[in-house]
Design a protein around this motif. Structure first.
Motif, PDB file in Angstrom:
ATOM      1  N   UNK A 242       0.810  -1.135  -0.104  1.00  8.71           N
ATOM      2  CA  UNK A 242      -0.014  -0.592  -0.050  1.00  8.71           C
ATOM      3  C   UNK A 242       1.237   1.476  -0.414  1.00  8.71           C
ATOM      4  N   UNK A 243       0.239   2.518  -0.058  1.00  5.79           N
ATOM      5  CA  UNK A 243       0.826   3.455   0.093  1.00  5.79           C
ATOM      6  C   UNK A 243       0.569   4.518   1.372  1.00  5.79           C
ATOM      7  N   UNK A 244       1.531   5.388   1.170  1.00  2.00           N
ATOM      8  CA  UNK A 244       1.927   6.121   2.815  1.00  2.00           C
ATOM      9  C   UNK A 244       0.566   7.076   2.189  1.00  2.00           C
ATOM     10  N   UNK A 245       0.127   7.942   3.867  1.00  2.33           N
ATOM     11  CA  UNK A 245      -0.866   8.877   4.092  1.00  2.33           C
ATOM     12  C   UNK A 245      -0.492  10.022   3.052  1.00  2.33           C
ATOM     13  N   UNK A 246       0.751   9.964   2.541  1.00  2.23           N
ATOM     14  CA  UNK A 246       1.534  11.546   1.766  1.00  2.23           C
ATOM     15  C   UNK A 246       1.957  10.658   0.440  1.00  2.23           C
ATOM     16  N   UNK A 247       1.123   9.806  -0.362  1.00  2.00           N
ATOM     17  CA  UNK A 247       0.804   9.400  -1.268  1.00  2.00           C
ATOM     18  C   UNK A 247      -0.531  10.132  -2.065  1.00  2.00           C
ATOM     19  N   UNK A 248      -1.946  10.135  -1.168  1.00  4.30           N
ATOM     20  CA  UNK A 248      -2.567  11.372  -1.862  1.00  4.30           C
ATOM     21  C   UNK A 248      -2.252  12.255  -1.856  1.00  4.30           C
ATOM     22  N   UNK A 249      -1.891  13.257  -0.789  1.00  3.78           N
ATOM     23  CA  UNK A 249      -1.236  13.573  -0.565  1.00  3.78           C
ATOM     24  C   UNK A 249      -0.085  14.464  -1.778  1.00  3.78           C
ATOM     25  N   UNK A 250       0.562  13.976  -2.572  1.00 10.23           N
ATOM     26  CA  UNK A 250       1.491  14.094  -3.369  1.00 10.23           C
ATOM     27  C   UNK A 250       0.165  14.176  -4.656  1.00 10.23           C
ATOM     28  N   UNK A 251      -0.741  13.711  -4.682  1.00  9.79           N
ATOM     29  CA  UNK A 251      -1.804  13.070  -5.780  1.00  9.79           C
ATOM     30  C   UNK A 251      -2.453  14.764  -6.007  1.00  9.79           C
ATOM     31  N   UNK A 252      -2.808  15.325  -4.192  1.00  8.03           N
ATOM     32  CA  UNK A 252      -3.953  16.539  -4.481  1.00  8.03           C
ATOM     33  C   UNK A 252      -2.905  17.752  -4.511  1.00  8.03           C
ATOM     34  N   UNK A 253      -1.443  17.521  -4.026  1.00  6.70           N
ATOM     35  CA  UNK A 253      -0.839  19.254  -4.355  1.00  6.70           C
ATOM     36  C   UNK A 253      -0.299  18.936  -6.202  1.00  6.70           C
ATOM     37  N   UNK A 254      -0.085  18.299  -6.278  1.00  2.70           N
ATOM     38  CA  UNK A 254       0.140  17.692  -8.037  1.00  2.70           C
ATOM     39  C   UNK A 254      -1.417  18.312  -9.226  1.00  2.70           C
ATOM     40  N   UNK A 255      -2.189  18.211  -8.293  1.00  5.53           N
ATOM     41  CA  UNK A 255      -4.122  18.063  -9.074  1.00  5.53           C
ATOM     42  C   UNK A 255      -3.663  20.042  -8.548  1.00  5.53           C
ATOM     43  N   UNK A 256      -3.461  20.356  -7.469  1.00  6.33           N
ATOM     44  CA  UNK A 256      -3.951  21.610  -7.255  1.00  6.33           C
ATOM     45  C   UNK A 256      -2.805  22.396  -8.157  1.00  6.33           C
ATOM     46  N   UNK A 257      -1.804  22.354  -8.846  1.00  8.98           N
ATOM     47  CA  UNK A 257      -1.407  22.973 -10.131  1.00  8.98           C
ATOM     48  C   UNK A 257      -1.125  22.812 -11.321  1.00  8.98           C
ATOM     49  N   UNK A 258      -2.292  21.973 -11.382  1.00 15.60           N
ATOM     50  CA  UNK A 258      -2.706  21.108 -12.927  1.00 15.60           C
ATOM     51  C   UNK A 258      -3.812  22.467 -13.519  1.00 15.60           C
ATOM     52  N   UNK A 259      -3.388  23.107 -14.130  1.00 13.09           N
ATOM     53  CA  UNK A 259      -3.801  24.288 -15.905  1.00 13.09           C
ATOM     54  C   UNK A 259      -4.397  23.330 -15.929  1.00 13.09           C
ATOM     55  N   UNK A 260      -4.650  22.521 -16.668  1.00 14.57           N
ATOM     56  CA  UNK A 260      -5.667  21.616 -17.332  1.00 14.57           C
ATOM     57  C   UNK A 260      -6.420  21.518 -16.625  1.00 14.57           C
ATOM     58  N   UNK A 261      -6.739  21.160 -15.251  1.00 10.71           N
ATOM     59  CA  UNK A 261      -7.600  20.474 -14.165  1.00 10.71           C
ATOM     60  C   UNK A 261      -9.178  20.431 -14.621  1.00 10.71           C
ATOM     61  N   UNK A 262      -9.801  21.933 -15.302  1.00  8.18           N
ATOM     62  CA  UNK A 262     -11.463  21.484 -15.767  1.00  8.18           C
ATOM     63  C   UNK A 262     -10.836  20.017 -16.724  1.00  8.18           C
ATOM     64  N   UNK A 263     -10.612  19.523 -17.187  1.00 10.37           N
ATOM     65  CA  UNK A 263     -10.305  18.147 -18.493  1.00 10.37           C
ATOM     66  C   UNK A 263     -10.761  17.487 -17.136  1.00 10.37           C
ATOM     67  N   UNK A 264     -10.148  17.237 -15.850  1.00 14.70           N
ATOM     68  CA  UNK A 264     -10.511  16.769 -14.901  1.00 14.70           C
ATOM     69  C   UNK A 264     -11.186  15.929 -14.629  1.00 14.70           C
ATOM     70  N   UNK A 265     -12.327  16.801 -13.837  1.00 11.11           N
ATOM     71  CA  UNK A 265     -13.453  17.925 -13.191  1.00 11.11           C
ATOM     72  C   UNK A 265     -14.793  16.737 -13.662  1.00 11.11           C
ATOM     73  N   UNK A 266     -15.139  15.741 -12.589  1.00 14.27           N
ATOM     74  CA  UNK A 266     -15.778  15.072 -12.773  1.00 14.27           C
ATOM     75  C   UNK A 266     -15.725  13.742 -12.467  1.00 14.27           C
ATOM     76  N   UNK A 267     -14.780  13.547 -12.731  1.00 17.63           N
ATOM     77  CA  UNK A 267     -14.392  12.439 -12.757  1.00 17.63           C
ATOM     78  C   UNK A 267     -13.431  11.301 -11.600  1.00 17.63           C
TER      79      UNK A 267
END
Length: 328
Positions: A242-267
């Motif tokens: 499994x993953x550490x508790x910070x692995x989802x944190x890395x995912x969220x930090x990357x999503x927060x930086x994604x300039x094309x985040x609207x393409x992922x919205x609703x998924x």
């Protein structure tokens, strides 16, 4: 030059984030990564300070998480808040709006009150436990997500920008733990999709995030206790990959930086898939289990030699995965 390096090292500098339920587990891990990336992070929880012996224990505390974030150079504002109390939630958002001039860039709905209950009741049918189980699982864990999102939308929509995330689970697709859990997680996924539909024209994204098997404090404690006997053979073995508790944190930090985040919205997005897309690993350098990857599934099922021979790009298609849970 030093200024340039500082900006590059802090990609979320100037961003205001709120992570609910951040005293321990996934919420704590997400808050740590957002703070490390330079965001101003508001965190909530019911426990403000550690126990009298100075230890946070598996229950964690807001001050402990805040101290960890600030030790990494981040800025954290802990707010004691019971997300079962709508008035406290209202005051939370009023505080953020006042202190940040109405700004909120990221909301992570993570608060959850049923972690201990799920381990205690594992294996019992819905009619064998109190009907109050439904409220424990889905009040702080679903309803509170809706309330927080309602307040966040009133800040993000006028600004025409923002990201909301529901921390969900594969239990929203297939049976896991119990009835109330599965219904709640399926609702979290549907809530993200429907909110995204209504928020689209306002340029505000809403995503449902599925971590894999996460080595939270309470699950590590369970593995080392007599409670582990309540789980079927192989269930807890998944957590060794499994993953550490910070692995989802890395995912969220990357999503927060994604300039094309609207393409992922609703998924619905999987942390392991985001790790592959954005190119990050867990804090120990490993690549945690990906439930769609054939290689990972073979490794988890005790066939390491076969896993070693299997290409990493072979995955179960999303359509095949979802059709297994089709109601039609």
């Amino acid at each position: 030059m030093n200024t340039e390096r500082t900006i590059m090292a802090l990609p979320l500098s100037g961003k205001v984030c709120l992570v609910t339920g951040a005293t321990r587990g996934i919420g704590r891990g997400i808050a740590l990564q957002l703070g490390e990336a330079g965001a101003t992070v508001y965190i909530t929880g019911r426990t403000l300070k550690p126990k009298s012996d100075g230890k946070a224990g598996t229950s964690g505390s807001l001050t402990t998480t805040a101290e960890e974030i600030e030790a990494r150079g981040g800025k954290c504002i802990p707010v004691q808040c019971d997300h079962a109390d709508d008035e406290q939630v209202k005051q939370l958002f009023e505080q953020i709006s006042k202190e940040q001039n109405g700004r909120l860039d990221v909301l992570v709905n993570n608060a959850y009150a049923a972690v201990s209950l799920l381990t205690e009741q594992y294996g019992k049918k819905f009619w064998e436990v109190s009907p109050n189980t439904w409220d424990t699982v889905n009040n702080v864990g679903l309803r509170c997500h809706y309330i927080a999102s309602w307040y966040a939308a009133k800040m993000m929509v006028p600004a025409k920008q923002g990201l909301m995330i529901n921390v969900s689970s594969p239990g929203g697709l297939n049976y896991l733990f119990n009835v109330a859990y599965g219904v709640g997680k399926a609702a979290c996924d549907r809530m993200a999709a429907d909110c995204a539909f209504e928020l689209k024209k306002s340029n505000v994204a809403f995503i449902s995030l599925w971590p894999g098997a996460v080595k939270t404090e309470i699950f590590e404690e369970t593995i080392l206790s007599d409670k582990a006997d309540n789980f079927p053979d192989g269930f807890l073995d998944v957590f060794q990959f499994g993953e550490s508790v910070e692995y989802p944190g890395k995912a969220v930090a990357c999503l927060a930086q994604d300039k094309n985040i609207m393409k992922k919205s609703g998924r619905v997005l999987l942390t392991a898939e985001l790790g592959e897309e954005y190119g990050f690993t867990d804090i120990d350098g490993s690549n945690p289990l990906n439930f769609r990857q054939i290689k990972s599934l073979l490794k988890m099922s005790g066939h390491p030699w076969l896993a070693a021979m299997t290409p990493g790009f072979l995955k179960i298609p999303f359509w095949l995965w979802s059709i297994s849970a089709s109601k039609f």
